[in-house]
Design a protein around this motif. Structure first.
Motif, PDB file in Angstrom:
ATOM      1  N   ILE A 230      11.942   6.180 -18.491  1.00  0.00           N
ATOM      2  CA  ILE A 230      13.042   6.925 -18.999  1.00  0.00           C
ATOM      3  C   ILE A 230      12.417   8.304 -19.193  1.00  0.00           C
ATOM      4  O   ILE A 230      12.886   9.470 -18.774  1.00  0.00           O
ATOM      5  CB  ILE A 230      13.576   6.420 -20.169  1.00  0.00           C
ATOM      6  CG1 ILE A 230      14.415   5.043 -19.969  1.00  0.00           C
ATOM      7  CG2 ILE A 230      14.704   7.587 -20.793  1.00  0.00           C
ATOM      8  CD1 ILE A 230      15.119   4.481 -21.035  1.00  0.00           C
ATOM      9  N   VAL A 231      11.404   8.538 -19.837  1.00  0.00           N
ATOM     10  CA  VAL A 231      10.775  10.045 -20.053  1.00  0.00           C
ATOM     11  C   VAL A 231      10.385  10.613 -19.087  1.00  0.00           C
ATOM     12  O   VAL A 231      10.456  11.591 -18.845  1.00  0.00           O
ATOM     13  CB  VAL A 231       9.836   9.892 -21.377  1.00  0.00           C
ATOM     14  CG1 VAL A 231       8.949  11.010 -21.590  1.00  0.00           C
ATOM     15  CG2 VAL A 231      10.513   9.387 -22.755  1.00  0.00           C
ATOM     16  N   THR A 232       9.460   9.763 -18.258  1.00  0.00           N
ATOM     17  CA  THR A 232       8.982  10.188 -16.967  1.00  0.00           C
ATOM     18  C   THR A 232      10.202  10.669 -15.937  1.00  0.00           C
ATOM     19  O   THR A 232       9.932  11.360 -15.246  1.00  0.00           O
ATOM     20  CB  THR A 232       7.984   9.298 -16.414  1.00  0.00           C
ATOM     21  OG1 THR A 232       8.648   7.961 -16.165  1.00  0.00           O
ATOM     22  CG2 THR A 232       6.744   8.998 -17.134  1.00  0.00           C
ATOM     23  N   GLY A 233      11.206   9.771 -16.174  1.00  0.00           N
ATOM     24  CA  GLY A 233      12.176  10.113 -15.309  1.00  0.00           C
ATOM     25  C   GLY A 233      12.779  11.513 -15.481  1.00  0.00           C
ATOM     26  O   GLY A 233      13.424  12.279 -14.635  1.00  0.00           O
ATOM     27  N   VAL A 234      12.985  11.776 -16.775  1.00  0.00           N
ATOM     28  CA  VAL A 234      13.560  13.183 -17.414  1.00  0.00           C
ATOM     29  C   VAL A 234      12.484  14.318 -17.097  1.00  0.00           C
ATOM     30  O   VAL A 234      12.784  15.154 -16.360  1.00  0.00           O
ATOM     31  CB  VAL A 234      13.873  13.378 -18.660  1.00  0.00           C
ATOM     32  CG1 VAL A 234      14.435  14.356 -19.200  1.00  0.00           C
ATOM     33  CG2 VAL A 234      14.982  12.173 -19.148  1.00  0.00           C
TER      34      VAL A 234
END
Length: 331
Positions: A83-87
């Protein structure tokens, strides 16, 4: 003839410039993950999360629509940390994730920041709980020594703080990393002796008399009024500050509506998570009023990330979160 050639060259140049401009707009739109649909709403992709979150309410109850927005839920990611890397990569302009996880990402150079509080925790409704079988000999968190316990991650700050506070170590117990949705079945099958699980999965398990809670997040860090959870890609925020403000406004309104309509809010969340809506009353967590981020909570989780040396470099509170986009915020 010369005039004709000039006209032809001008026409070709115009077409080329127009095509270039359109191509540039397309690239910018893709990078920003934002587009205007036929209804005049700005659409954005959002990764589903396996827990109660106001983003589901904001979409279902029309709070996003009121702000001219529409969330397209793209499904659950294989790994929650994605999720964080996607953002950070720009695949998603917004998402929700834990404050300490955001701090770790920021220390790695990720262009992300928390912009609203999604949920909190209380003694009555803790976000994380320790659960075992009813007939287990485990009575408290300290009793985990010598047992097999399922956890979401070895490096989760709340798990590390649990071990420190209750004098446990990796040598004392068998840590099994499992996704939240698999923990209940593993406990029931005897594959683990206890699980550290997030709501609303805890409440769903407790509808079965065979399970028992023997500790919660409150026992580890106390109650929380609203930690930074909703985050934004900073490049996106620079390009579209108005959209970010609309997003935060919708989340704030969703939180306030959920506080006033707990059972209905729970039903919305249950449906979003694929659970029977009749269980809605147990799927409503503690929502921070106006989705305002609490400084003390931010300090807590940033401090724990630093305490356990999870940060590659020091991260400041100003880097971690802001309430500037929240219409209810008073500096």
């Amino acid at each position: 003839m010369l005039k004709s050639k000039k006209w032809w060259f001008a026409a070709v140049l115009t077409v080329f410039l127009l095509a270039t401009a359109l191509t540039g707009c397309g690239k910018e739109e893709k990078a920003a993950d934002l587009k205007l649909n036929e209804a005049g709403l700005y659409e954005f992709n959002f990764p589903n999360v396996p827990w109660a979150d106001p983003v589901y309410i904001a979409e279902n109850q029309g709070f996003f629509k009121e702000q001219g927005l529409k969330a397209n839920f793209s499904g659950f990611l294989p790994n929650i940390n994605d999720i964080v890397t996607g953002v950070a990569s720009g695949n998603f302009p917004f998402a929700c994730q834990h404050a300490s996880t955001l701090a770790i990402g920021i220390s790695n150079g990720y262009p992300i920041k928390a912009i609203a509080a999604g949920w909190a925790t209380s003694k009555e409704k803790p976000m994380m709980s320790y659960v075992t079988l009813e007939n287990s000999d485990i009575k408290s968190i300290a009793d985990l020594k010598g047992h097999k316990v399922a956890i979401p991650s070895i490096t989760e700050t709340y798990w590390l703080e649990t071990k420190d506070k209750f004098h446990l170590s990796s040598d004392d117990l068998n840590e099994v990393v499992l996704s939240y949705e698999k923990m209940g079945a593993a406990l029931k099958a005897g594959q683990v002796d206890a699980i550290y699980i997030i709501n609303p999965y805890t409440e769903a398990l407790m509808t079965d008399p065979g399970y028992r809670v023997f500790g919660t997040l409150v026992d580890v860090v106390g109650e929380e009024r609203g930690w930074p959870q909703q985050c934004v890609n900073l490049d996106f925020a620079k390009k579209h500050p108005d959209i970010v403000k609309k997003y935060v406004t919708a989340i704030a309104n969703a939180n306030d509506w959920a506080i006033a309509h707990p059972d209905e809010a729970g039903a919305v969340i249950a449906k979003a998570l694929g659970v029977d809506a009749s269980l809605g009353r147990i799927y409503n967590p503690v929502f921070p009023p106006h989705a305002l981020i609490d400084k003390a909570d931010a300090e807590l989780w940033l401090g724990l990330a630093d305490k356990y040396k999870l940060l590659k470099r020091p991260v400041t509170l100003d880097e971690l979160y802001t309430n500037e986009y929240n219409p209810f915020y008073k500096a």
